[in-house]
Design a protein around this motif. Structure first.
Motif, PDB file in Angstrom:
ATOM      1  N   THR C 182       0.601  -1.155   0.162  1.00  0.00           N
ATOM      2  CA  THR C 182       0.112  -0.291  -0.543  1.00  0.00           C
ATOM      3  C   THR C 182       0.698   1.444  -0.510  1.00  0.00           C
ATOM      4  N   GLY C 183       2.247   1.304   0.362  1.00  0.00           N
ATOM      5  CA  GLY C 183       3.268   2.025   0.213  1.00  0.00           C
ATOM      6  C   GLY C 183       2.968   2.907   1.403  1.00  0.00           C
ATOM      7  N   ALA C 184       2.442   2.289   2.282  1.00  0.00           N
ATOM      8  CA  ALA C 184       2.313   3.077   3.754  1.00  0.00           C
ATOM      9  C   ALA C 184       2.308   2.460   5.274  1.00  0.00           C
ATOM     10  N   THR C 185       3.305   3.166   5.727  1.00  0.00           N
ATOM     11  CA  THR C 185       3.784   3.020   6.851  1.00  0.00           C
ATOM     12  C   THR C 185       2.664   2.209   8.287  1.00  0.00           C
ATOM     13  N   PRO C 186       2.870   0.875   8.923  1.00  0.00           N
ATOM     14  CA  PRO C 186       1.740   0.413   9.691  1.00  0.00           C
ATOM     15  C   PRO C 186       1.084   1.639  10.833  1.00  0.00           C
ATOM     16  N   LEU C 187       1.849   2.702  11.061  1.00  0.00           N
ATOM     17  CA  LEU C 187       1.246   3.928  11.648  1.00  0.00           C
ATOM     18  C   LEU C 187       0.431   5.429  10.616  1.00  0.00           C
ATOM     19  N   ALA C 188       0.829   4.899   9.397  1.00  0.00           N
ATOM     20  CA  ALA C 188       0.009   5.667   8.304  1.00  0.00           C
ATOM     21  C   ALA C 188      -0.645   5.214   7.963  1.00  0.00           C
ATOM     22  N   ARG C 189      -0.723   4.140   7.988  1.00  0.00           N
ATOM     23  CA  ARG C 189      -2.120   3.389   7.608  1.00  0.00           C
ATOM     24  C   ARG C 189      -3.637   3.278   9.028  1.00  0.00           C
ATOM     25  N   TRP C 190      -3.595   3.179  10.065  1.00  0.00           N
ATOM     26  CA  TRP C 190      -3.439   3.126  11.111  1.00  0.00           C
ATOM     27  C   TRP C 190      -4.170   4.859  11.256  1.00  0.00           C
ATOM     28  N   LYS C 191      -3.362   5.703  11.578  1.00  0.00           N
ATOM     29  CA  LYS C 191      -4.191   6.932  11.153  1.00  0.00           C
ATOM     30  C   LYS C 191      -4.444   7.043  10.201  1.00  0.00           C
ATOM     31  N   TYR C 192      -4.722   6.899   9.208  1.00  0.00           N
ATOM     32  CA  TYR C 192      -5.201   7.511   8.246  1.00  0.00           C
ATOM     33  C   TYR C 192      -6.743   6.697   7.285  1.00  0.00           C
ATOM     34  N   ASP C 193      -6.176   5.126   7.606  1.00  0.00           N
ATOM     35  CA  ASP C 193      -7.029   4.364   6.939  1.00  0.00           C
ATOM     36  C   ASP C 193      -7.639   3.764   7.804  1.00  0.00           C
ATOM     37  N   GLY C 194      -7.280   3.437   9.138  1.00  0.00           N
ATOM     38  CA  GLY C 194      -8.107   3.140  10.393  1.00  0.00           C
ATOM     39  C   GLY C 194      -7.907   1.574  10.448  1.00  0.00           C
ATOM     40  N   VAL C 195      -7.027   0.627   9.694  1.00  0.00           N
ATOM     41  CA  VAL C 195      -6.198  -0.266   9.581  1.00  0.00           C
ATOM     42  C   VAL C 195      -4.905  -0.307  10.228  1.00  0.00           C
ATOM     43  N   LEU C 196      -5.413  -2.322  11.222  1.00  0.00           N
ATOM     44  CA  LEU C 196      -4.599  -1.562  12.662  1.00  0.00           C
ATOM     45  C   LEU C 196      -3.399  -3.643  11.936  1.00  0.00           C
ATOM     46  N   THR C 197      -2.154  -2.955  12.276  1.00  0.00           N
ATOM     47  CA  THR C 197      -1.598  -4.319  11.082  1.00  0.00           C
ATOM     48  C   THR C 197      -0.924  -5.302  12.213  1.00  0.00           C
ATOM     49  N   PRO C 198      -1.301  -7.044  12.220  1.00  0.00           N
ATOM     50  CA  PRO C 198      -1.197  -7.292  13.389  1.00  0.00           C
ATOM     51  C   PRO C 198       0.561  -7.628  13.680  1.00  0.00           C
ATOM     52  N   ALA C 199       0.451  -8.053  14.872  1.00  0.00           N
ATOM     53  CA  ALA C 199       2.016  -8.124  15.619  1.00  0.00           C
ATOM     54  C   ALA C 199       2.747  -8.927  14.689  1.00  0.00           C
ATOM     55  N   THR C 200       2.384  -9.993  14.552  1.00  0.00           N
ATOM     56  CA  THR C 200       2.863 -11.186  13.942  1.00  0.00           C
ATOM     57  C   THR C 200       4.104 -10.458  12.785  1.00  0.00           C
ATOM     58  N   ASP C 201       3.143  -9.286  12.206  1.00  0.00           N
ATOM     59  CA  ASP C 201       4.031  -8.774  10.903  1.00  0.00           C
ATOM     60  C   ASP C 201       5.295  -7.899  11.339  1.00  0.00           C
ATOM     61  N   PHE C 202       4.797  -7.220  12.511  1.00  0.00           N
ATOM     62  CA  PHE C 202       5.846  -6.703  12.530  1.00  0.00           C
ATOM     63  C   PHE C 202       7.455  -7.260  12.882  1.00  0.00           C
ATOM     64  N   LEU C 203       7.068  -8.901  14.099  1.00  0.00           N
ATOM     65  CA  LEU C 203       8.188  -9.365  14.040  1.00  0.00           C
ATOM     66  C   LEU C 203       9.063  -9.686  12.927  1.00  0.00           C
ATOM     67  N   ALA C 204       8.118 -10.719  11.763  1.00  0.00           N
ATOM     68  CA  ALA C 204       8.899 -11.038  10.297  1.00  0.00           C
ATOM     69  C   ALA C 204       9.277  -9.492   9.331  1.00  0.00           C
ATOM     70  N   GLY C 205       8.860  -8.105   9.971  1.00  0.00           N
ATOM     71  CA  GLY C 205       9.830  -7.240   9.542  1.00  0.00           C
ATOM     72  C   GLY C 205       9.342  -7.307   8.031  1.00  0.00           C
ATOM     73  N   SER C 206       8.217  -7.324   7.843  1.00  0.00           N
ATOM     74  CA  SER C 206       7.796  -7.222   6.896  1.00  0.00           C
ATOM     75  C   SER C 206       6.416  -5.714   6.257  1.00  0.00           C
ATOM     76  N   VAL C 207       6.800  -5.099   7.183  1.00  0.00           N
ATOM     77  CA  VAL C 207       6.231  -4.006   7.076  1.00  0.00           C
ATOM     78  C   VAL C 207       7.033  -2.627   6.618  1.00  0.00           C
ATOM     79  N   ALA C 208       5.713  -2.015   5.778  1.00  0.00           N
ATOM     80  CA  ALA C 208       7.454  -0.807   5.677  1.00  0.00           C
ATOM     81  C   ALA C 208       8.020   0.145   6.920  1.00  0.00           C
ATOM     82  N   GLY C 209       9.283   0.822   6.151  1.00  0.00           N
ATOM     83  CA  GLY C 209       9.053   1.554   7.538  1.00  0.00           C
ATOM     84  C   GLY C 209      10.662   1.489   6.829  1.00  0.00           C
ATOM     85  N   SER C 210      11.135   2.529   8.098  1.00  0.00           N
ATOM     86  CA  SER C 210      12.429   3.153   8.205  1.00  0.00           C
ATOM     87  C   SER C 210      13.357   1.546   7.718  1.00  0.00           C
ATOM     88  N   THR C 211      15.068   2.341   6.806  1.00  0.00           N
ATOM     89  CA  THR C 211      15.445   1.042   6.822  1.00  0.00           C
ATOM     90  C   THR C 211      15.875  -0.049   8.264  1.00  0.00           C
TER      91      THR C 211
END
Lengths: 210, 228, 345
Positions: C182-211
């Motif tokens: 989607t081109g958005a970080t989990p924070l942006a997706r939550w803030k603008y679209d109200g979508v929560l990214t599951p914790a497992t995605d964070f642990l796998a590092g498969s979310v968008a974000g800084s290097t």
């Protein structure tokens, strides 16, 4: 009566504001317009010239009236004179270009409170005959304009990729957003002060006799 | 050279100040008179350029004020008497549309726009951002973003049956969520500024268009008068 | 003649003191796994970015040394750490020339102007990042997906943008590379679209974000090691993370449908990286025991407030900069009681 220091030559009078007492780089005066309107070279130059006009006009009038103005009301008199010249320059810019007028905004009217102008009227024009007063004011004004232009050019080049509206880098240039915002003014002013002081220091080293 | 300071009389002070004020007053009046014509011409030109740019095909415009009582030409009408707008005509004097200014608070300050309204289609047909203070690179996309500008090519602005307000208030929706013709698709990442534009247009249209609806015919006839 | 050299020393007799170099080297070593993970996620572009920014920082430091007429301070490793941290806080596809600008500003403006290491008010890496955030707001929010298939063979298109030029739009490339991005970080997706990214995605590092911010586990491990060796003040990250979690939990309690839970707040964005590696900068954090807790709590709460109510989706950077600015004040108002004084009634 004590001995007076030798009268500065007309050239020294003129050059004082451009280098030794430059309002922007040495006296750090009039910082409001320096920060606010220097987002482009054109704005900076227009502001500098408008200030020069007010500075020179009021210097002439203040100098001519210097023997008739009572001490008690001198500040009031100077401000009335300065305000009139500011109003004149305000109309002139409106007539010249509305676009420029909107870009400079309230800062044209605010020339009236620019401390350089009242400062020079009080410190120089009110104590000197018309010719040196005008020369000094002209130099101060041009020094101020040069300072503004120095900031405005850098900010326009980095902030928009242009100089005097002329594109320098082609369509793909990445503008540095911060440069046209207020913080950019501080960054660029800091950079110029650094350079100016470095030059002065070097000059002082080269000719220590002065 | 230096005379010992002598107390100045009040009369001398008044005299000096009065004299200086008179001289300066003359200076200001002269400058005002001298530049008046040029300033007015500049003002007219800038506004006209903006209006003609917003209403496609227009070559001439005229300012009016819409009030509850009717529509009067802006020249001579007292300021702030009603909603000011500009009627734009083509070369043959036909009314092409009207343009009006609207403003709302954006991300960093007021966003002022000029929008075009086509009475025949009952739609907003163009939009120019006149002034803004938005973040360069993000909010200022409203000036040139083609997808955003496309919202205003035929933005529904029909009035309700009673002709008191818009049938469907114009509203801004999240990027990519435009469904109805009265919705504006926001710019991704510049939602706040997009919303300000929508809010401004809606507020102005809600006030102006009902006033306008009853007097459209008068406006069309005025074109002939203006053309002569 | 026979002279004996007498060495007089006062207690305590510590054989090997901890030097600045030692600490800095250890910090840098713990950053290696974070960098490696970033390169694994984003490929060549991440590597090039880390190298470029670090080189820009080192070169600026050396130039500052020369202008001041002093010996090289590259050996204390602090400029290298600034470079690596700065690179890790930028988007992976950030144009290299902008990265170099960030590095130069970080060292020149954030450190050299104040007088070098130990005199800077703000964390230099964050100064550099704040500058490019203000200068290039569009480029610094252009996110790309991790684990793109060809990441070791080709650069992200925006990486090699010619100097001073605008980076190309990466959203099309990103969508082609990883489906459904989607081109958005989990924070942006939550803030603008109200979508929560599951914790497992964070642990796998498969979310968008800084290097470097998506390797939360590695950052935490590095922090644990440094804390165990007493190379960083463990109270700062604990205070930051705990206060952020507490604030998030209170908000969730108040309006569960509107605010995400503490876990999301802890794992998303640069909070972990900021708490462990940036807020703990010894020069720009308080020294008093109470002050350290206050400082950490302030950063944690501010981060949550900025994320929830600010204009931007991420607030760690500004929260830490505000914390840095308040550090002298915090130190002044929380003096530790000297032994044997005060407290008397």
């Amino acid at each position: 009566m004590n001995a007076q220091p030798p009268r500065p030559t007309p050239l020294e009078e003129f050059l004082e504001g451009i280098w030794r007492q430059n309002p922007v780089f040495v006296m750090i005066l009039g910082m409001c317009p320096v920060m606010a309107v220097t987002v482009s070279a054109v704005n900076a130059l227009a502001m500098g010239l408008a200030t020069t006009f007010v500075l020179t006009g009021s210097a002439l009038l203040v100098s001519l009236l210097r023997h008739w103005v009572p001490r008690e009301v001198r500040i009031a008199t100077y401000i009335v004179i300065i305000a009139s010249f500011v109003t004149v320059v305000d109309y002139l810019i409106q007539a010249l270009s509305l676009q420029l007028y909107t870009a400079l905004g309230a800062f044209i009217q605010l020339i009236v409170v620019n401390c350089i102008i009242l400062g020079r009227a009080e410190a120089h024009a009110s104590k000197n005959p018309p010719l040196p007063a005008v020369l000094n004011a002209l130099g101060m004004g041009l020094g101020f304009a040069i300072g503004l232009l120095a900031l405005g050019s850098v900010r326009e080049i980095l902030g928009a990729g242009r100089l005097f509206g002329l594109a320098l880098f082609g369509a793909d240039f990445q503008p540095w957003g911060v440069m046209v915002q207020p913080p950019g003014g501080f960054f660029v002013l800091g950079g110029w002060l650094l350079l100016f002081n470095w030059l002065k220091k070097r000059q002082g080293r080269l000719q220590p006799a002065r | 050279m230096s005379t010992p300071p002598m107390p100045t009389t009040g009369l001398a002070m008044v005299r000096t100040l009065g004299l200086v004020a008179a001289v300066c007053g003359a200076l200001v009046v002269a400058a005002y008179q001298g530049t008046l014509a040029a300033v007015e011409a500049n003002r007219r030109q800038a506004l006209e350029r903006a209006v003609l740019q917003t209403v496609p095909g227009a070559v001439r415009m005229r300012a009016f004020v819409a009030t509850q009582a009717g529509i009067v030409p802006a020249e001579g009408a007292p300021a702030a008497a009603g909603e000011r707008f500009y009627a734009a005509y083509d070369a043959r004097g036909r009314l092409l549309g009207i343009a009006a200014e609207a403003a709302a608070h954006g991300y960093a300050g007021e966003v002022r726009v000029l929008y075009a309204y086509d009475p025949a289609r009952e739609a907003i047909t163009g939009l120019t951002v006149v002034a803004h203070k938005e973040t360069p690179g993000i909010g200022d996309k409203v000036m040139h973003d083609t997808a955003f500008q496309a919202n205003f090519r035929a933005l529904d602005a029909r009035l309700n049956a009673q002709r008191t307000a818009l049938a469907n208030p114009i509203r801004v929706v999240r990027h990519g969520a435009k469904r109805a013709p009265w919705e504006i698709d926001a710019i991704a990442g510049a939602t706040v500024t997009s919303r300000a534009v929508g809010k401004a247009v809606n507020a102005s249209a809600q006030r102006l268009l009902p006033l306008l609806a009853a007097h459209l015919e008068a406006l069309r006839q005025d074109a002939g008068k203006d053309g002569t | 003649m026979n002279t004996t050299r007498l060495e007089l020393r006062t207690t305590p007799h510590i054989k090997a003191g901890r030097t600045v170099e030692q600490i800095m080297r250890a910090v840098l070593l713990t950053l290696v796994p974070v960098c490696a993970f970033a390169v694994w996620q984003y490929g060549l572009s991440a590597l090039a970015l880390i190298v470029t920014v670090s080189v820009a920082c080192l070169a600026s430091e050396r130039l500052a040394n020369r202008l001041r007429g002093e010996a090289s301070t590259l050996g204390d490793w602090s400029a290298a750490i600034t470079g690596v941290l700065l690179a890790l806080s930028l988007p992976p596809g950030f144009p290299l020339w902008m990265g170099a600008v960030a590095g130069i500003v970080a060292i020149a403006l954030g450190k050299a102007l104040f007088g070098g290491l130990g005199h800077n008010v703000f964390n230099p890496a964050l100064v550099g990042r704040a500058f490019v955030q203000a200068a290039f707001p569009a480029a610094i929010t252009a996110w790309v997906p991790a684990y793109a298939p060809g990441r070791f063979a080709e650069f992200i298109p925006s990486t090699l943008t010619p100097p001073l030029m605008q980076p190309p739009e990466v959203s099309a490339w990103a969508q082609a590379a990883v489906d459904g991005f989607t081109g958005a970080t989990p924070l942006a997706r939550w803030k603008y679209d109200g979508v929560l990214t599951p914790a497992t995605d964070f642990l796998a590092g498969s979310v968008a974000g800084s290097t470097g911010e998506t390797g939360a586990v590695l950052i935490l491990l590095g922090g644990l090691y440094l804390a165990a060796r007493r190379y960083l003040d463990w109270r700062i990250p604990v205070a930051v993370l705990a206060s952020a979690a507490l604030a998030a939990w209170l908000f969730q309690l108040w309006a569960p449908e509107r605010y995400p839970g503490p876990l999301f707040v802890l794992l998303s964005g640069g909070l972990m990286l900021g708490a462990v590696y940036m807020a703990t900068d010894m020069v720009t954090s308080p020294v008093t025991p109470l002050g350290v807790w206050l400082y950490g709590a302030l950063i944690g709460v501010l981060t949550v407030l900025i994320r929830y109510f600010g204009g931007l989706p991420e607030g760690v950077m500004y929260a830490i900069l505000v914390g840095n600015a308040l550090t002298p004040l915090i130190d002044q108002y929380t003096p530790p009681r000297a032994f044997g004084t005060g407290g008397g009634r």
